[in-house]
Design a protein around this motif. Structure first.
Motif, PDB file in Angstrom:
ATOM      1  N   ASP A  95       0.913  -1.282   0.133  1.00  0.00           N
ATOM      2  CA  ASP A  95      -0.187   0.220  -0.174  1.00  0.00           C
ATOM      3  C   ASP A  95       0.848   1.187   0.008  1.00  0.00           C
ATOM      4  OD1 ASP A  95      -2.158  -1.812   0.214  1.00  0.00           O
ATOM      5  OD2 ASP A  95      -3.062  -0.794   1.742  1.00  0.00           O
ATOM      6  N   ARG A  96       2.078   1.046   0.563  1.00  0.00           N
ATOM      7  CA  ARG A  96       3.046   2.480   0.665  1.00  0.00           C
ATOM      8  C   ARG A  96       3.703   2.661  -0.544  1.00  0.00           C
ATOM      9  NH1 ARG A  96       7.616   0.398   5.026  1.00  0.00           N
ATOM     10  NH2 ARG A  96       7.765  -1.792   4.097  1.00  0.00           N
ATOM     11  N   THR A  98       4.917   4.357  -3.884  1.00  0.00           N
ATOM     12  CA  THR A  98       4.468   5.409  -4.555  1.00  0.00           C
ATOM     13  C   THR A  98       4.446   4.485  -6.151  1.00  0.00           C
ATOM     14  OG1 THR A  98       6.712   5.895  -5.314  1.00  0.00           O
ATOM     15  CG2 THR A  98       5.499   7.126  -3.405  1.00  0.00           C
ATOM     16  N   SER A 137       4.702  11.195  -6.052  1.00  0.00           N
ATOM     17  CA  SER A 137       3.609  11.544  -5.043  1.00  0.00           C
ATOM     18  C   SER A 137       2.027  11.395  -5.167  1.00  0.00           C
ATOM     19  CB  SER A 137       3.547  13.475  -5.214  1.00  0.00           C
ATOM     20  OG  SER A 137       4.835  13.811  -4.761  1.00  0.00           O
ATOM     21  N   THR A 138       1.971   9.939  -5.696  1.00  0.00           N
ATOM     22  CA  THR A 138       0.849   9.486  -5.822  1.00  0.00           C
ATOM     23  C   THR A 138       1.202   8.050  -5.309  1.00  0.00           C
ATOM     24  OG1 THR A 138      -1.328   9.024  -6.848  1.00  0.00           O
ATOM     25  CG2 THR A 138       0.743   8.929  -8.019  1.00  0.00           C
ATOM     26  N   LEU A 139       0.058   7.278  -4.949  1.00  0.00           N
ATOM     27  CA  LEU A 139       0.454   5.817  -4.577  1.00  0.00           C
ATOM     28  C   LEU A 139      -0.069   4.745  -5.648  1.00  0.00           C
ATOM     29  CD1 LEU A 139      -1.042   5.500  -0.853  1.00  0.00           C
ATOM     30  CD2 LEU A 139       1.448   5.706  -1.849  1.00  0.00           C
ATOM     31  N   VAL A 141      -1.233   2.109  -5.456  1.00  0.00           N
ATOM     32  CA  VAL A 141      -2.558   1.554  -5.200  1.00  0.00           C
ATOM     33  C   VAL A 141      -3.670   2.363  -5.723  1.00  0.00           C
ATOM     34  CG1 VAL A 141      -2.868   2.337  -2.699  1.00  0.00           C
ATOM     35  CG2 VAL A 141      -3.884   0.216  -3.287  1.00  0.00           C
ATOM     36  N   TRP A 142      -3.333   3.889  -5.493  1.00  0.00           N
ATOM     37  CA  TRP A 142      -4.425   4.889  -6.173  1.00  0.00           C
ATOM     38  C   TRP A 142      -4.529   4.637  -7.733  1.00  0.00           C
ATOM     39  CZ3 TRP A 142      -2.266   9.589  -2.693  1.00  0.00           C
ATOM     40  CH2 TRP A 142      -2.372   9.018  -1.420  1.00  0.00           C
TER      41      TRP A 142
END
Lengths: 231, 336
Positions: A95-96, A98, A137-139, A141-142
């Motif tokens: 999840d962490r 990037t 600066s975005t994951l 998972v996103w």
């Protein structure tokens, strides 16, 4: 395009050329286990990746576990589906991670760079559904369900894009570290505005810093790649 | 980066429930809109919610349906979803046409990459960019009991409303929303509540650790901009220490309700000078029922700096504020 590639060959060369190690009697019995490149070894132990298209992860199953199973099982993970440069991937990610970590360290797409790792320099810029974002600066998972374009996906049929050609002709890269990010921001600009003015180019590229300060040449190159060629 | 769980709720209710559940288990939570700023705080291990440390759980709001758009509401105003991107706000024709101050504020934020990811709610709720808070100092904003700027490097700090913390509110959208008299819809465990944007932000002498009224399990869902009673002319004017890609040193959001060439009422809200978006009522009153002339705008600028109390290194902000207000009022009035 050579400037965008990591020196894979250099990574594996020392192992192949190191005669003293391959000649060691102690290691002979383990040749099959040790005969993997450093990149494959790190890739195999760092993460379990399931890729829908063929990924060079043959070493993954044979690689030994990293020895810290407890810590690995405690790190939350998710399964995501993303499209990168037209190829669909099913990937297990922490999840962490990037998006930049996923692309560079686990999908072996090292074209997008990691500069500041805090959303300031723009070297990590990729397109998400056609719009530039800082992949540091975005994951990952996103990005589930989204379509990613990196510098490796520019151009068609092995040829570089008109914009990349203009960068070469106008000496837009100096050290080259910011170049892939500049190209992605400029590619998105030309998609939404085929004939930008010099000021519109500067505005669109404001989030991509060039420590060589070669901004004038970069703007010239983008203008040369417009429909009118900057005329 | 610290390990955390990412949750993907599909609704606001689910998002609040997930936050509550985590808090009950003693885990710290942050809601994530675009996440650009939040991830920097996590990487640097700067406490996002004071006293609760670096988040154990991120509640990702990008899957929540229906909160990323600008829609016309029943009362003739606009409802703007909290997850609307700054790029979309800047390009929105309804905003550009009727509420230019907000579109201009959105356009002035950072860079294209950040505006693509960044959201209305995230911009309004971002933590301060004071260099002490951001760089590991155990200050009020991080849950400590000291403001290091008072005797330190305070060039960019507050000239109004400071004490005991002297941060400035970093949002560009917040002054524009307050100037438009927006109402904020907040969701939390007790259901929804609606409050004036004017009452959303809190000064350090009321709550030194937070910049707004949100609890750990509450989030900003939308902003509602009322239908103006007359013609609106507005402008957002932002001074930076370079031409782009940074926060305001001083900014002014000006909204004039016009009757022909006469200004009936004015709202002027400053950014970059106080711990909250800073209204200047004395300056606003000078504009009531007046024709906007260069002489009047000069007086309005002078009135806007009444009560300013600069620190050792930020006195330059006082004359800067005066001229920013003067210019912003003239630019707003000149809108056809």
């Amino acid at each position: 395009m050579d400037e965008f590639r990591e020196p894979d060959a250099a990574d594996s060369a020392p192992e192949n050329g190191d005669t003293s190690r391959s000649g060691s009697a102690r290691q002979e019995g383990h040749t099959s286990e040790f005969d993997v490149s450093r990149r494959d070894f790190i890739g195999g132990t760092g993460a379990t990746i399931v890729a829908a298209n063929a990924m060079p992860l043959g070493a993954q199953e044979a690689a030994p576990s990293s020895g810290n199973d407890l810590a690995e099982t405690e790190v939350p993970r998710s399964r995501i589906a993303i499209t990168v440069n037209g190829a669909r991937h099913q990937v297990d990610v922490e999840d962490r991670w990037t998006l930049n970590e996923l692309l560079r360290d686990h999908l072996e797409l090292t074209g997008s760079k990691l500069g500041c790792n805090r959303g300031e320099c723009g070297a990590c810029t990729v397109l998400v559904d056609g719009e530039p974002v800082y992949s540091c600066s975005t994951l990952a998972v996103w990005a589930d369900g989204r379509s990613i374009l990196t510098v490796e996906g520019l151009g068609e049929g092995g040829a570089i894009s008109r914009l990349q050609q203009a960068f070469i002709e106008h000496n837009a890269p100096q050290c080259g570290f910011c170049t892939s990010g500049q190209l992605m921001s400029a590619t998105a600009l030309l998609e939404r505005n085929a004939n930008p003015t010099a000021n519109e180019v500067r505005e669109a590229l404001a989030g991509n810093l060039c420590r060589c300060s070669n901004y004038n040449a970069i703007v010239e190159a983008v203008l040369a790649a417009t429909e009118t060629g900057g005329a | 980066m610290k390990a955390f769980v990412n949750e993907n709720p599909g609704s606001i209710d689910e998002a609040v429930m997930l936050a509550q559940a985590a808090l009950r288990e003693g885990r710290s939570v942050s809601f994530a809109g675009g996440g650009t700023d939040l991830l920097q705080l996590v990487k640097e291990r700067v406490p996002n919610r004071p006293g609760s440390g670096v988040p154990d759980v991120l509640v990702n709001l990008k899957r929540v349906a229906g909160i990323d758009q600008v829609t016309r509401n029943d009362q003739g105003g606009l409802t703007i979803g909290g997850l609307t991107s700054l790029t979309d706000l800047g390009a929105n024709p309804q905003l550009r046409d009727r509420y230019a101050v907000l579109a201009e504020a959105a356009d002035s934020v950072a860079t294209r990459q950040i505006r693509n990811a960044g959201t209305l709610a995230g911009n309004v709720c971002q933590r301060p960019w004071c260099w002490y808070y951001r760089n590991g100092f155990d200050c009020y904003k991080a849950g400590g009991n000291q403001c290091f700027s008072i005797a330190g490097e305070n060039q960019l700090h507050a000239i109004f409303g400071g004490g005991p913390s002297f941060i400035v509110h970093p949002s560009d959208l917040a002054p524009a929303l307050v100037a438009l008299d927006a109402r904020f819809r907040v969701a939390g465990p007790g259901g929804d509540r609606s409050l004036s944007s004017n009452d959303f932000f809190v000064l350090p002498n009321e709550d030194v650790a937070h910049e707004n009224v949100l609890g750990d399990d509450e989030l900003l869902v939308s902003a509602v901009i009322p239908e103006p009673s007359g013609e609106i002319r507005s402008h957002f004017y932002k001074i930076m220490d370079r031409e782009t890609w940074t926060h305001a040193v001083v900014s002014a959001a000006v909204v004039l309700e016009m009757d022909g060439e006469i200004c009936r009422t004015a709202r002027i809200v400053l950014g970059g000078v106080a711990p909250i978006p800073w209204r200047v009522p004395a300056a606003e009153r000078l504009l009531a029922d007046q024709r906007v002339t260069p002489e009047l705008a000069d007086s309005v600028g002078i009135a806007s700096i009444e009560g300013a109390r600069p620190l050792a290194k930020n006195a330059y902000k006082v004359p800067l504020t005066r001229r920013v207000v003067e210019r912003a009022v003239l630019a707003a009035a000149a809108r056809a």
